[in-house]
Design an enzyme around this catalytic site. Structure first.
Site, PDB file in Angstrom:
ATOM      1  N   GLY A   1     -16.865   4.633  -3.155  1.00 42.81           N
ATOM      2  CA  GLY A   1     -16.500   5.272  -1.888  1.00 42.81           C
ATOM      3  C   GLY A   1     -16.017   4.290  -0.844  1.00 42.81           C
TER       4      GLY A   1
ATOM      5  N   SER B   1     -11.804   0.926  -5.630  1.00 43.67           N
ATOM      6  CA  SER B   1     -11.398   1.380  -6.971  1.00 43.67           C
ATOM      7  C   SER B   1     -12.498   1.309  -8.014  1.00 43.67           C
ATOM      8  CB  SER B   1     -10.184   0.592  -7.470  1.00 43.67           C
ATOM      9  OG  SER B   1      -9.063   0.990  -6.786  1.00 43.67           O
ATOM     10  N   SER B   2     -13.692   1.751  -7.636  1.00 40.37           N
ATOM     11  CA  SER B   2     -14.743   1.836  -8.652  1.00 40.37           C
ATOM     12  C   SER B   2     -14.354   2.856  -9.716  1.00 40.37           C
ATOM     13  CB  SER B   2     -16.070   2.218  -8.008  1.00 40.37           C
ATOM     14  OG  SER B   2     -15.955   3.457  -7.350  1.00 40.37           O
ATOM     15  N   SER B   3     -13.597   3.876  -9.346  1.00 43.71           N
ATOM     16  CA  SER B   3     -13.224   4.902 -10.326  1.00 43.71           C
ATOM     17  C   SER B   3     -12.264   4.343 -11.371  1.00 43.71           C
ATOM     18  CB  SER B   3     -12.639   6.125  -9.634  1.00 43.71           C
ATOM     19  OG  SER B   3     -11.565   5.760  -8.815  1.00 43.71           O
TER      20      SER B   3
ATOM     21  N   THR C   1       2.954   2.051  -2.039  1.00 44.76           N
ATOM     22  CA  THR C   1       4.267   1.793  -2.637  1.00 44.76           C
ATOM     23  C   THR C   1       4.294   2.195  -4.105  1.00 44.76           C
ATOM     24  OG1 THR C   1       3.465  -0.452  -2.961  1.00 44.76           O
ATOM     25  CG2 THR C   1       4.959  -0.079  -1.099  1.00 44.76           C
TER      26      THR C   1
ATOM     27  N   GLU D   1       0.844  -1.204   0.000  1.00 43.86           N
ATOM     28  CA  GLU D   1       0.000   0.000   0.000  1.00 43.86           C
ATOM     29  C   GLU D   1       0.874   1.248   0.000  1.00 43.86           C
ATOM     30  OE1 GLU D   1      -3.077  -0.377  -1.155  1.00 43.86           O
ATOM     31  OE2 GLU D   1      -3.756  -1.505   0.600  1.00 43.86           O
TER      32      GLU D   1
ATOM     33  N   ASP E   1      -4.319   0.897  -9.054  1.00 46.90           N
ATOM     34  CA  ASP E   1      -5.720   0.549  -9.311  1.00 46.90           C
ATOM     35  C   ASP E   1      -5.956   0.239 -10.788  1.00 46.90           C
ATOM     36  OD1 ASP E   1      -5.829   1.300  -6.677  1.00 46.90           O
ATOM     37  OD2 ASP E   1      -6.603   3.289  -7.117  1.00 46.90           O
TER      38      ASP E   1
END
Ligand code: GLA
Length: 389
Positions: free
Chosen positions: A125, A129-131, A40, A38, A175
């Protein structure tokens, strides 16, 4: 989660209803959880994500009037129509910025406008990583529809630039790489510096294990605040250490020079220590999964990763700490918060027959903290982005 066929039909029908013609195709990209590694990615380090079975779908067709039309079944009241030439950061804003950002990235190669209808079931939210899923589904669609010569790494960059430059969130490539490159039953071991990657077997069910995702319900927003601060602190630490990227440091002993007796020096040392130890944790987990060892052995490494995010990187929140503590207390082999931090989700590695007990313990802990029950689901490492129809 719907099957690919069902998802394609739903998006296609909604597209036809909205735009009056059939789409030229439907593409999907998944959300992700990161097993370990994370923060990184923007330090040139290692990551190890898996794709979720949840996807975002984009039904897309070219159009001839120079407009970009964006509609989403999840945001029925905020459809957007904008001239291709008028796309710019902030226009459009909200959910539509993600697909618009990808179109903007490729604007020189989009001849006459596009219609895009979005559907999906990646929780938003929640730090899943829905975006990126949305960006990657659209990037893949444009590559196919416009016949663009873009390899997987190029697509990652297009989607990441959309997020950085158009949406304004200073993220790394974790992501988008997960959404585009992950494969079923594997974790993606990615070296973000040279972009080399390896599919590491992660067949949890065969080992009697389950990966439990716990959405704490506290939201996070990367476009502002803490994420950018951490990025700047890492850059400052690297500069003081005389390296381009913290990835170049692999021994915490080298970080002593950061501790110059000032509070700021202490902060930079702890931030850098998280990155150095986190890269080591990724390598340790990968070595375990590659070999014959019981995958349960990665559990304590995950929990150590959480402690480092909590104490050294300082991006956890009390509810996620409570969640990890409750999961481990109820028998999880390991647990940690995932994603950019300041809210979002946690994962717990549990024996398949302990899922219920761990879920109950976490839910009870949330109740004790005065919080609504978290949304939980068991995930399996799933496929990356693909064309559905
Ligand atoms: C967010 C960012 C990623 C990565 C993670 C933390 O998800 O989008 O690039 O930095 O946080 O690992």
């Amino acid at each position: 989660m719907s099957s690919d066929r069902e998802a394609a039909r739903r998006a296609s029908e909604a597209f036809t209803e909205r735009f009056g013609t059939a789409p030229e195709g439907v593409w999907a990209a998944p959300g992700r959880v990161n097993v370990i590694g994370e923060h990184t990615d923007y330090n040139g380090g290692y990551v190890l994500p898996v794709a979720l079975p949840h996807t975002t779908r984009a039904a897309v067709a070219r159009r001839g009037d120079g407009l970009v039309a964006l509609a989403s079944l999840q945001h029925p009241d905020t459809a957007v129509e904008i001239e291709l030439a008028d796309l710019r950061p902030g226009h459009p804003a909200g959910w539509a910025a993600y697909p618009a950002g990808v179109v903007h990235e490729l604007r020189d190669r989009v001849p006459h406008g596009l219609s895009i209808l979005v559907d999906g079931d990646v929780p938003s939210g929640a730090g899943l990583s829905s975006s990126a899923a949305l960006e990657c589904a659209v990037a893949l669609a444009l590559r196919d529809l416009l016949g663009l010569e873009l390899g997987p790494a190029d697509l990652v960059d297009v989607a990441r630039r959309a997020e950085n430059d158009f949406v304004g969130a200073p993220t790394g490539i974790l992501d988008q790489s997960a959404a585009l490159l992950c494969t079923a039953e594997h974790a993606l071991f990615l070296d973000t510096r040279d972009r080399s990657s390896e599919q590491v077997p992660f067949a949890l069910a065969a080992a009697g294990l389950a990966l439990l995702v716990i959405d704490s319900g506290t939201t996070h927003d990367h476009a502002e605040g803490g994420y950018g601060d951490r990025r700047r602190e890492c850059e400052a630490a690297a500069a003081r250490l005389g390296v381009g990227l913290l990835r170049e440091i692999d021994d915490v002993a080298a970080l002593g020079v950061l501790a110059d007796g000032t509070p700021e020096g202490d902060v930079l040392r702890r931030r850098a220590r998280h990155i150095v130890t986190e890269n080591a944790r990724v390598l340790k987990v990968v070595a375990t999964l590659r070999g014959d060892a019981d995958p349960r052995a990665i559990g304590p490494v995950l929990t150590a990763g959480h402690e480092s995010l909590r104490d050294d990187f300082e991006i956890s929140v009390p509810l996620l700490d409570a969640c990890v503590e409750a999961a481990v207390g109820a028998g999880a082999h390991g647990a940690r918060m995932v994603g950019g931090g300041f809210g979002g989700s946690a994962i717990a590695l549990v024996d398949a027959d302990a899922v219920e007990a761990v879920t109950a313990a976490v839910t009870a802990r949330f109740a004790r903290e005065g919080q609504a029950a978290p949304r939980t689901f068991v995930t399996v490492p799933s496929a990356g982005a693909r064309r559905l129809a």
